[in-house]
Design a protein around this motif. Sequence first.
Motif, PDB file in Angstrom:
ATOM      1  N   SER A   1      19.432   7.802  -3.579  1.00 31.60           N
ATOM      2  CA  SER A   1      18.197   8.588  -3.668  1.00 31.60           C
ATOM      3  C   SER A   1      17.171   7.910  -4.570  1.00 31.60           C
ATOM      4  N   SER A   2      17.595   7.191  -5.602  1.00 36.17           N
ATOM      5  CA  SER A   2      16.637   6.487  -6.462  1.00 36.17           C
ATOM      6  C   SER A   2      16.010   5.314  -5.703  1.00 36.17           C
ATOM      7  N   ASP A   3      16.809   4.628  -4.848  1.00 39.57           N
ATOM      8  CA  ASP A   3      16.265   3.553  -4.030  1.00 39.57           C
ATOM      9  C   ASP A   3      15.292   4.125  -2.999  1.00 39.57           C
ATOM     10  N   CYS A   4      15.653   5.261  -2.451  1.00 35.47           N
ATOM     11  CA  CYS A   4      14.806   5.919  -1.453  1.00 35.47           C
ATOM     12  C   CYS A   4      13.467   6.290  -2.073  1.00 35.47           C
ATOM     13  N   ALA A   5      13.461   6.803  -3.270  1.00 34.98           N
ATOM     14  CA  ALA A   5      12.222   7.182  -3.947  1.00 34.98           C
ATOM     15  C   ALA A   5      11.339   5.944  -4.158  1.00 34.98           C
ATOM     16  N   SER A   6      11.936   4.830  -4.479  1.00 41.12           N
ATOM     17  CA  SER A   6      11.183   3.584  -4.676  1.00 41.12           C
ATOM     18  C   SER A   6      10.541   3.135  -3.368  1.00 41.12           C
ATOM     19  N   TRP A   7      11.319   3.222  -2.262  1.00 40.42           N
ATOM     20  CA  TRP A   7      10.782   2.826  -0.971  1.00 40.42           C
ATOM     21  C   TRP A   7       9.643   3.757  -0.527  1.00 40.42           C
ATOM     22  N   VAL A   8       9.793   5.033  -0.715  1.00 41.68           N
ATOM     23  CA  VAL A   8       8.733   5.979  -0.348  1.00 41.68           C
ATOM     24  C   VAL A   8       7.480   5.693  -1.165  1.00 41.68           C
ATOM     25  N   GLN A   9       7.672   5.417  -2.458  1.00 42.79           N
ATOM     26  CA  GLN A   9       6.525   5.100  -3.313  1.00 42.79           C
ATOM     27  C   GLN A   9       5.848   3.803  -2.847  1.00 42.79           C
ATOM     28  N   ALA A  10       6.643   2.789  -2.478  1.00 46.91           N
ATOM     29  CA  ALA A  10       6.084   1.503  -2.024  1.00 46.91           C
ATOM     30  C   ALA A  10       5.272   1.701  -0.744  1.00 46.91           C
ATOM     31  N   TRP A  11       5.842   2.402   0.239  1.00 45.72           N
ATOM     32  CA  TRP A  11       5.115   2.633   1.488  1.00 45.72           C
ATOM     33  C   TRP A  11       3.889   3.509   1.256  1.00 45.72           C
ATOM     34  N   GLY A  12       3.970   4.436   0.377  1.00 43.10           N
ATOM     35  CA  GLY A  12       2.811   5.276   0.037  1.00 43.10           C
ATOM     36  C   GLY A  12       1.705   4.456  -0.615  1.00 43.10           C
ATOM     37  N   SER A  13       2.093   3.519  -1.487  1.00 46.55           N
ATOM     38  CA  SER A  13       1.105   2.642  -2.131  1.00 46.55           C
ATOM     39  C   SER A  13       0.420   1.752  -1.101  1.00 46.55           C
ATOM     40  N   ILE A  14       1.212   1.203  -0.172  1.00 47.60           N
ATOM     41  CA  ILE A  14       0.642   0.360   0.881  1.00 47.60           C
ATOM     42  C   ILE A  14      -0.325   1.185   1.735  1.00 47.60           C
ATOM     43  N   GLY A  15       0.045   2.398   2.081  1.00 45.37           N
ATOM     44  CA  GLY A  15      -0.841   3.282   2.854  1.00 45.37           C
ATOM     45  C   GLY A  15      -2.120   3.609   2.088  1.00 45.37           C
ATOM     46  N   ALA A  16      -2.008   3.847   0.781  1.00 46.53           N
ATOM     47  CA  ALA A  16      -3.187   4.160  -0.027  1.00 46.53           C
ATOM     48  C   ALA A  16      -4.127   2.959  -0.113  1.00 46.53           C
ATOM     49  N   ILE A  17      -3.557   1.753  -0.236  1.00 49.21           N
ATOM     50  CA  ILE A  17      -4.366   0.533  -0.287  1.00 49.21           C
ATOM     51  C   ILE A  17      -5.101   0.340   1.037  1.00 49.21           C
ATOM     52  N   CYS A  18      -4.388   0.521   2.141  1.00 50.41           N
ATOM     53  CA  CYS A  18      -5.014   0.388   3.465  1.00 50.41           C
ATOM     54  C   CYS A  18      -6.129   1.414   3.652  1.00 50.41           C
ATOM     55  N   ALA A  19      -5.892   2.650   3.233  1.00 49.92           N
ATOM     56  CA  ALA A  19      -6.904   3.700   3.361  1.00 49.92           C
ATOM     57  C   ALA A  19      -8.129   3.371   2.491  1.00 49.92           C
ATOM     58  N   ALA A  20      -7.889   2.885   1.260  1.00 45.98           N
ATOM     59  CA  ALA A  20      -8.996   2.523   0.371  1.00 45.98           C
ATOM     60  C   ALA A  20      -9.817   1.379   0.970  1.00 45.98           C
ATOM     61  N   TRP A  21      -9.132   0.376   1.543  1.00 49.92           N
ATOM     62  CA  TRP A  21      -9.830  -0.745   2.171  1.00 49.92           C
ATOM     63  C   TRP A  21     -10.678  -0.256   3.351  1.00 49.92           C
ATOM     64  N   TRP A  22     -10.125   0.623   4.192  1.00 55.54           N
ATOM     65  CA  TRP A  22     -10.840   1.130   5.344  1.00 55.54           C
ATOM     66  C   TRP A  22     -12.079   1.919   4.919  1.00 55.54           C
ATOM     67  N   ILE A  23     -11.919   2.775   3.903  1.00 51.07           N
ATOM     68  CA  ILE A  23     -13.044   3.592   3.422  1.00 51.07           C
ATOM     69  C   ILE A  23     -14.138   2.697   2.852  1.00 51.07           C
ATOM     70  N   ALA A  24     -13.749   1.711   2.042  1.00 46.05           N
ATOM     71  CA  ALA A  24     -14.748   0.801   1.454  1.00 46.05           C
ATOM     72  C   ALA A  24     -15.457  -0.004   2.542  1.00 46.05           C
ATOM     73  N   SER A  25     -14.708  -0.472   3.525  1.00 43.35           N
ATOM     74  CA  SER A  25     -15.294  -1.249   4.618  1.00 43.35           C
ATOM     75  C   SER A  25     -16.280  -0.400   5.408  1.00 43.35           C
ATOM     76  N   ARG A  26     -15.918   0.822   5.677  1.00 34.23           N
ATOM     77  CA  ARG A  26     -16.797   1.720   6.428  1.00 34.23           C
ATOM     78  C   ARG A  26     -18.072   2.026   5.638  1.00 34.23           C
TER      79      ARG A  26
END
Length: 191
Positions: A17-42
Motif C-alpha cells: 500500500s505504501s508503494d501504491c500511494a507513491s505510484w498514485v502520487q507520481a501519476w497524479g503529479s504527471i497529470g497535474a504537470i500536463c494539465a498546467a502545460w495545457w492551460i498555459a499553452s491555451r
Amino acid sequence: MAVNLAETCLLVSGLKSSDCASWVQAWGSIGAICAAWWIASRQYKLGQRDAHQKEIGIRRQLVASISNILEFSLVIFERVMALQHADICEFLNYKVDSQQHSLRRDAFAVDSYLAALQKIDSGELYDSVMSEQLMLATFALDVLRQHLDNMRSIDHPHNMEPAYVFGPISGAFAAISKARKTYVDSIFGIP
C-alpha cells in the motif's frame, strides 16, 4: 488465478500500500504537470490572438484616420482650384476671415493635417504602398500649404500663376486622390 481488486494497486498485483500511494502520487503529479502545460499553452495562444486582433484594430483606426484627413484635404484642394476661375468678390470673400470657408481656416486645417501626417511612422502601416502614399500625400499637403501662403499676398484671382495652379496644385490634388483611394481600399483589406 483470481485477483482481488482491493489488493491491487493500479491493476498491478504484489505492491504494498505504501508503494501504491507513491505510484498514485507520481501519476497524479504527471497529470497535474500536463494539465498546467495545457492551460498555459491555451492562455498563451488566446493572448496572442487577442494581441493580434488589437493590433489589427489599431491599424484600421490609423488607416481610417489618414483616409479622413485626405478626404478633408481634397475638399480644400477643390475649393482652392475653383478660385482660379472666381471673380474678384468670391476671391476676396475667401480671403476674409469671417467666411465659413476662408483662407485662414483652410490654411490652419492644412497645417493641422500636415502635422498629423508627419507624426505617423510609416513603419506602422505594414505596407510599402501605403507608406509611399503617405509620403506623397504629405508632400502634396505641403504644396497646398505653400500655395495658401502665397495666396495671402495676392489681391486678385487672375494674379495667381496659372502654371502653378495647373502644375503642382493639380499634381498634388491627384496625389491626394490616389492616396485616399489606396487607404479607403485597404481599410477592410487589412489582414
